[in-house]
Design an enzyme around this catalytic site. Sequence first.
Site, short mmCIF file in Angstrom:
data_model
loop_
_atom_site.label_atom_id
_atom_site.label_comp_id
_atom_site.label_asym_id
_atom_site.label_seq_id
_atom_site.Cartn_x
_atom_site.Cartn_y
_atom_site.Cartn_z
N ASP A 23 0.85 -1.20 0.00
CA ASP A 23 0.00 0.00 0.00
C ASP A 23 0.88 1.25 0.00
OD1 ASP A 23 -2.33 1.77 0.56
OD2 ASP A 23 -3.31 -0.12 1.03
N HIS A 87 -4.01 5.87 3.26
CA HIS A 87 -4.63 4.65 2.74
C HIS A 87 -4.00 3.40 3.35
CE1 HIS A 87 -5.82 1.74 -0.44
NE2 HIS A 87 -6.83 2.55 -0.68
N SER A 413 -10.83 -1.16 -1.50
CA SER A 413 -9.59 -1.16 -0.71
C SER A 413 -9.86 -1.43 0.76
CB SER A 413 -8.86 0.18 -0.85
OG SER A 413 -8.27 0.31 -2.11
#
Length: 626
Positions: A23, A87, A413
């Site tokens: 990520d 994220h 995600s």
Amino acid sequence: MGFSEQVKRVPAVESNIIVGVFDSGIWPESPSFDDTGYGPPPAKWRGRCEVSANFSCNNKIIGARSYRSNGKHLENDIKGPIDSDGHGTHTASTVAGGLVRQASMLGLGLGTARGGVPSARIAAYKVCWSDGCTDADILAAFDDAIADGVDIISGSLGGSSVKDYFNDSIAIGSFHAMQKGILTTLAVGNNGPEFTTVVNFSPWSLSVAASTTDRKFETKVKLGDGREFNGVSVNTFDLNGTQIPLVYAGDIPKAPFDRSVSRMCFENTVDKERVKGKIVVCDSLAVPGGVVAVEGAAGIIMQDESPQDDTNSYPLPASHVGPKPGALILSYINSTRVPTASIMKSRGRKRNRAPFVASFSSRGPNPITPNILKPDISGPGVEILAAWPSTVSPSGAEEDNKRVLYNVISGTSMACPHVTAAAAYVKSFHPTWSPAALKSALITTAFPMSHKRNPDGELAYGAGHINPLGAVHPGLIYNASETDYVKFLCGQGYSTESLRRLSDDNASCSANNSGTVFELNYPSFALSTNASNPISQVFRRRVTNVGSSYATSYKAVIVNPWRDLKITVKPSVLLFKRLGEELRFEVRIGGQIRKGIESAALVWDDGKHKVRSPITVFNANLHSLD
């Protein structure tokens, strides 16, 4: 998911599971990554930590690496594995964050934040930057993660275009991981609800769609005349009911634009002097960074027909309403001399029809091999609360000065790490199971989802919603090895030369080492067909008994509501004499379909286990259907 804090665990095994998270890096200062009570890293760990002035690992985050093959870092990027986006921190804490009481996003979603396998260890591989994730960096991370000793890989990332298996870095890397007994769990993308938008569809990986939870955030708009309208957003601003002047963007265009353009609130189309201190109504849903068009406004009300399950937080009070309340709000503005409104702080509400697949979640069919069902499964991916760096705004907008420890965001995600955690949980009970066995356990025990609420059926949700507890005891598994995937690839027409570039072995394609897609031992059944032609297709499968050490028989039960679709199983009863025994069977699909997508299922039932495999038959020309 029925997965409470009190579920049975195997702590000694779970704490030795290492999850590799691909990520945007990780923020180690989050309370979710506190290593209090954790022992040293597992003895099998061979990785390393890129230590710097702003980053160090601990006994929770046991490894962290960053990859930037071109050596160039953009202005908003921070060198090293630290997360400058948010994220990666969010996804890592969803998989394996520790328990944090009284966690919330400025009061929203208040409760205990925890990962699915809170005792597991995290190895972060930063492959994504502000300009994306490159193939070279992804492949390098796969090589390192495999060598480092991770047990499972979670990848909430994917390309924007369809690539052949041998030209897709994620497919290649996950194949190498599979060879070493490592399952890769991947997001299917956020390009729904159109068909054939799924990414990450290789048969050796687990592809995850996004579905709702039973909680939603509601953001009310209250007009000066007392009427209230329900909208959605993730709004942490509290105006305390203060009524603020209300203006329609279509009434205040900036020259040379007219109202037909300014009403959409595109950048530089609205007179900013006339929005200052007001709540502005726009006829489109803005992305968080797109509200610069109404800079200086006190709030924004967005009204259009776009789905209301893809909510965002904004750098100012905001709510998204549908066209009917939007029309009433505009009517109020036009009929009132001094219109005013207030936007309430979001409140959590019960979502009664959960779970259903999010509108944004990418749909199948599989663009390369349509007769392999993708997505595989669905997991929670709408309005998910998880850890966030205190250095990054929750909306991602530059003008947003708020800072939070936990943020609410949506996407496949967010669904992917839920399923990664479920797979890791199953692995803690069955450490020697293959990647295919873990996949099979999750797929065949998933909670069935409603075709009425999800008209795209299995092409939206795969086998259904994850059921971590059920997956621990699946009864039967559809196992597969590298040999099975090589036969499949050979049967798809790949050459020995290209195969060896993927497999790194001396694999070769020949008449004796080739199988059709219908012979790949996959735990679901998908068939692309021409709706006007009769169907006649046989699937060959084999299942392994992992449920009973005694002799046991499973009876085939076909769930098929379609009169013209004929499904039979041969043999219809499987008698297992011992644990680990593998038996073969065939599924024959005949008849004809009358709709674009027709759903059925095969359930192997021994009275204790119900091993459910989805069956979907669909029109090959789905993209042209309404």
